[in-house]
Write an enzyme that holds these catalytic residues in place. Structure first.
Site, PDB file in Angstrom:
ATOM      1  N   ASN A 134      40.308  22.452  -6.866  1.00 25.69           N
ATOM      2  CA  ASN A 134      40.809  21.259  -6.232  1.00 25.69           C
ATOM      3  C   ASN A 134      40.572  19.979  -6.968  1.00 25.69           C
ATOM      4  OD1 ASN A 134      37.968  21.380  -6.292  1.00 25.69           O
ATOM      5  ND2 ASN A 134      37.691  20.124  -4.383  1.00 25.69           N
ATOM      6  N   ARG A 147       0.703  -1.278  -0.012  1.00 28.80           N
ATOM      7  CA  ARG A 147      -0.062   0.037  -0.177  1.00 28.80           C
ATOM      8  C   ARG A 147       0.778   1.274   0.038  1.00 28.80           C
ATOM      9  NH1 ARG A 147      -3.423  -1.762   4.939  1.00 28.80           N
ATOM     10  NH2 ARG A 147      -1.588  -3.387   5.116  1.00 28.80           N
ATOM     11  N   ARG A 160      48.793  37.700 -13.351  1.00 30.41           N
ATOM     12  CA  ARG A 160      47.728  37.945 -14.187  1.00 30.41           C
ATOM     13  C   ARG A 160      48.503  38.822 -15.157  1.00 30.41           C
ATOM     14  NH1 ARG A 160      45.485  42.125  -9.556  1.00 30.41           N
ATOM     15  NH2 ARG A 160      46.557  43.765 -10.161  1.00 30.41           N
ATOM     16  N   TYR A 191      34.331  29.136  -3.390  1.00 32.91           N
ATOM     17  CA  TYR A 191      34.370  27.789  -3.398  1.00 32.91           C
ATOM     18  C   TYR A 191      35.681  27.353  -2.454  1.00 32.91           C
ATOM     19  CZ  TYR A 191      34.767  22.692  -3.596  1.00 32.91           C
ATOM     20  OH  TYR A 191      34.938  21.622  -3.462  1.00 32.91           O
TER      21      TYR A 191
HETATM   22  C1  UD1 Z   1      -2.246  -6.859  11.223  1.00 36.04           C
HETATM   23  C2  UD1 Z   1      -3.433  -7.795  12.060  1.00 36.04           C
HETATM   24  C3  UD1 Z   1      -4.697  -6.625  12.606  1.00 36.04           C
HETATM   25  C4  UD1 Z   1      -4.205  -5.691  13.051  1.00 36.04           C
HETATM   26  C5  UD1 Z   1      -3.230  -4.682  12.065  1.00 36.04           C
HETATM   27  C6  UD1 Z   1      -2.499  -3.575  12.865  1.00 36.04           C
HETATM   28  C7  UD1 Z   1      -2.948  -9.898  11.465  1.00 36.04           C
HETATM   29  C8  UD1 Z   1      -3.266 -11.158  10.745  1.00 36.04           C
HETATM   30  N1  UD1 Z   1      -3.696  -9.010  11.354  1.00 36.04           N
HETATM   31  O1  UD1 Z   1      -2.761  -6.622   9.989  1.00 36.04           O
HETATM   32  O2  UD1 Z   1      -5.513  -7.544  13.506  1.00 36.04           O
HETATM   33  O3  UD1 Z   1      -5.241  -4.908  13.295  1.00 36.04           O
HETATM   34  O4  UD1 Z   1      -2.067  -5.687  12.058  1.00 36.04           O
HETATM   35  O5  UD1 Z   1      -1.864  -2.917  12.046  1.00 36.04           O
HETATM   36  O6  UD1 Z   1      -1.896 -10.083  11.951  1.00 36.04           O
HETATM   37  N2  UD1 Z   1       4.786  -8.915   8.173  1.00 36.04           N
HETATM   38  C9  UD1 Z   1       5.734  -9.880   7.918  1.00 36.04           C
HETATM   39  N3  UD1 Z   1       5.676 -10.868   7.152  1.00 36.04           N
HETATM   40  C10 UD1 Z   1       4.404 -11.416   6.682  1.00 36.04           C
HETATM   41  C11 UD1 Z   1       3.322 -10.347   6.809  1.00 36.04           C
HETATM   42  C12 UD1 Z   1       3.503  -9.184   7.260  1.00 36.04           C
HETATM   43  O7  UD1 Z   1       6.784  -9.469   8.364  1.00 36.04           O
HETATM   44  O8  UD1 Z   1       4.491 -12.338   5.851  1.00 36.04           O
HETATM   45  C13 UD1 Z   1       5.005  -7.606   8.841  1.00 36.04           C
HETATM   46  C14 UD1 Z   1       4.665  -6.323   7.838  1.00 36.04           C
HETATM   47  O9  UD1 Z   1       5.838  -6.118   7.328  1.00 36.04           O
HETATM   48  C15 UD1 Z   1       4.284  -5.349   8.825  1.00 36.04           C
HETATM   49  C16 UD1 Z   1       3.485  -6.055   9.825  1.00 36.04           C
HETATM   50  O10 UD1 Z   1       4.070  -7.666   9.810  1.00 36.04           O
HETATM   51  O11 UD1 Z   1       5.309  -4.592   9.440  1.00 36.04           O
HETATM   52  C17 UD1 Z   1       2.003  -6.197   9.839  1.00 36.04           C
HETATM   53  O12 UD1 Z   1       1.582  -6.558   8.561  1.00 36.04           O
HETATM   54  P1  UD1 Z   1       0.393  -6.057   7.817  1.00 36.04           P
HETATM   55  O13 UD1 Z   1       0.339  -6.969   6.526  1.00 36.04           O
HETATM   56  O14 UD1 Z   1       0.401  -4.530   7.777  1.00 36.04           O
HETATM   57  O15 UD1 Z   1      -0.791  -6.440   8.859  1.00 36.04           O
HETATM   58  P2  UD1 Z   1      -2.282  -6.873   8.571  1.00 36.04           P
HETATM   59  O16 UD1 Z   1      -2.164  -8.335   8.287  1.00 36.04           O
HETATM   60  O17 UD1 Z   1      -2.703  -5.999   7.615  1.00 36.04           O
END
Ligand code: UD1
Length: 460
Positions: free
Chosen positions: A384, A14, A438, A364
């Site tokens: 330089n 996003r 000069r 400069y």
């Molecule tokens: C998640 C929660 C949701 C909560 C929201 C808050 C879950 C299923 N849902 O939403 O309930 O309200 O956070 O922001 O957990 N990430 C990884 N590996 C992955 C997927 C995600 O490292 O495979 C990391 C992302 O980089 C991010 C964080 O986890 O930093 C959260 O992931 P994101 O996809 O934003 O969370 P949601 O599933 O939308």
């Protein structure tokens, strides 16, 4: 041992940028760097789960974290499972949070952790109330409203559940011994076909573990940054809070909403900051300095009573009572001594100066070691670079450099030398010498008048 597990493997679709989401900067600092700073003091070990463009995140965090690799991003539950090998001590508790929550400060984290321990929870979910909960996991409680039963994601929520304003912040504190066995029971049988970390609530519920919640009152502090609009809102909040703190400590800010100060900047009292000014990195602004308007200072030290306006200062040190600007550019290790004047359209790079040196206009000065009481005339230049290599210039004390002088480096101008205006020098100048390089001036008397007469005759 208590661990902080930071989830930073996602791409952050996003955000619509190439950069991994958690590396995106907020006041010129990657958001994941704030998250690590906020947990660093409270936990025995920080584990970052990395995946998409992992080298970018690892370069940012360096040795502040250990790294668990999540090759494929199959969901938040799958991400935490990747950290299993690094969580070797099962006696303590782990904080799990996302690397895109820079406002979740150490105070909230330590309070939540203390609450989790005091109440003997096996799992604590950090929740908050928000007006528009769309996109968040909703907190489902039992009829009394006391017990947390499950977290339902937007995609699976019923119309009724979608109306719930209490949401999951994506932050949890959980006993290490129960975490990984629970994670292994999670399936991806849901709308997104992901392994939801939120499912550990139901799983631990079935095992009769003690599950509680900790409510974050100021919901903006629990914001996860998933798009550039949210980033701007969080940045505005951060800017406001940082400025407020400085103002309460005796820093005057004119039009503070136009002033951006980084998280790690130190500003002493009696400093005045004028509008449209950015001060970032590990900069230090000492007592009595007046900064701005329209000035950028990054990773620099500004001495007491320095006046710096309409200028750029990067990776530089400026000593007391020096004036910078308007429209000066200091960069890459400019080290300016006390009571200097670096004025209009002067650029200084990798240069040190003694005290009371002046370059008031259009100069400069690069790769130069310069003494005290030196005057750079308008338009003077250290040459330089020969197109391939950079060379050093040395200028002693009490040197006068006239206007439009080129000093072709490598070159040494010794103490008390005087360089005539318009000279282009490529040889060293000894002490107490006058150097002129000069062409001599020739006045052809009456030349124009005669020329004019010829012209008039021709015209007739
Ligand atoms: C998640 C929660 C949701 C909560 C929201 C808050 C879950 C299923 N849902 O939403 O309930 O309200 O956070 O922001 O957990 N990430 C990884 N590996 C992955 C997927 C995600 O490292 O495979 C990391 C992302 O980089 C991010 C964080 O986890 O930093 C959260 O992931 P994101 O996809 O934003 O969370 P949601 O599933 O939308």
């Amino acid at each position: 041992m208590n661990y902080a597990i930071i989830l930073a493997a996602g791409k952050g679709t996003r955000m619509k940028t190439e950069m991994p989401q958690c590396a995106y900067p907020l006041i010129r600092k990657p958001m994941v760097a704030y998250v690590v700073e906020n947990v660093l003091d409270y936990f025995d070990e920080v584990i970052a789960v990395v995946g998409y463009k992992r080298n970018v995140i690892m370069d940012i965090l360096g040795e502040n974290a250990r790294y668990a690799i999540q090759e494929e991003q199959l969901g938040t539950g799958h991400a935490v499972l990747a950290a299993e090998e690094l969580v070797q001590d099962l006696a303590g508790d782990s904080l799990i949070l996302s690397g895109n929550m820079p406002l979740l400060d150490a105070e909230i984290i330590s309070k939540a952790f203390q609450d989790h321990i005091n109440r003997r929870h096996d799992l604590t979910v950090l929740t908050t109330m928000i007006e528009n909960p769309q996109g968040y996991g909703r907190i489902i409680r039992n009829e009394s409203g006391f017990y947390l039963e499950e977290i339902v994601e937007e995609e699976e929520a019923t119309v009724l559940q979608k109306g719930i304003n209490e949401v999951n912040t994506g932050v949890y504190i959980v006993k290490n011994e129960f975490l990984f066995p629970a994670l292994k029971q999670i399936t991806n049988d849901n709308a997104r076909k992901e392994y939801y970390l939120t499912d550990i609530v139901k799983i631990l519920q079935k095992e009769n573990r003690v599950i509680g919640s900790f409510s974050i009152k100021e919901s903006i502090k629990a914001t996860s940054i998933n798009d550039l609009y949210t980033l701007s809102i969080v940045e505005a909040k951060l800017r406001h809070d940082i400025n407020r703190e400085h103002m309460l400590n005796g820093v005057a800010m004119i039009n503070p909403e136009t002033i951006t100060i980084g998280h790690n900047v130190i500003i002493e009292e009696n400093v005045v900051i004028h509008p449209n000014t950015y001060i970032t990195g590990n900069s230090i602004i000492k007592k009595g300095a007046i900064i701005g308007p329209n000035t950028e200072i990054h990773q620099s030290i500004i001495g007491e009573r320095v006046r710096c306006r309409h200028s750029l200062v990067y990776n530089s040190i400026i000593h007391e009572e020096t004036t910078i600007g308007p429209f000066a550019h200091l960069r890459d290790g400019a080290h300016i001594g006390p009571r200097n004047r670096i004025g209009n359209f002067v650029e200084v790079k990798k240069t040190t100066t003694g005290s009371n040196t002046k370059a008031a206009h259009l100069a400069y000065i690069g790769d130069t070691t310069c003494g005290s009481n030196v005057n750079f005339g308008c338009g003077s230049i250290t040459v330089n670079y020969d197109g391939k290599q950079k060379f050093q210039t040395f200028i002693g004390d009490d040197v006068f450099i006239g206007c439009n002088v080129n000093l072709i480096a490598p070159i040494r101008i010794e103490d008390n030398a005087f360089i005539a205006a318009g000279s282009t020098l490529n040889k060293n100048v000894p002490k107490h010498s006058l150097a002129i390089a000069r062409a001599y001036q020739v006045n052809k008397e009456n030349y124009l008048r005669e020329h004019d007469i010829h012209k008039r005759k021709e015209d007739k």
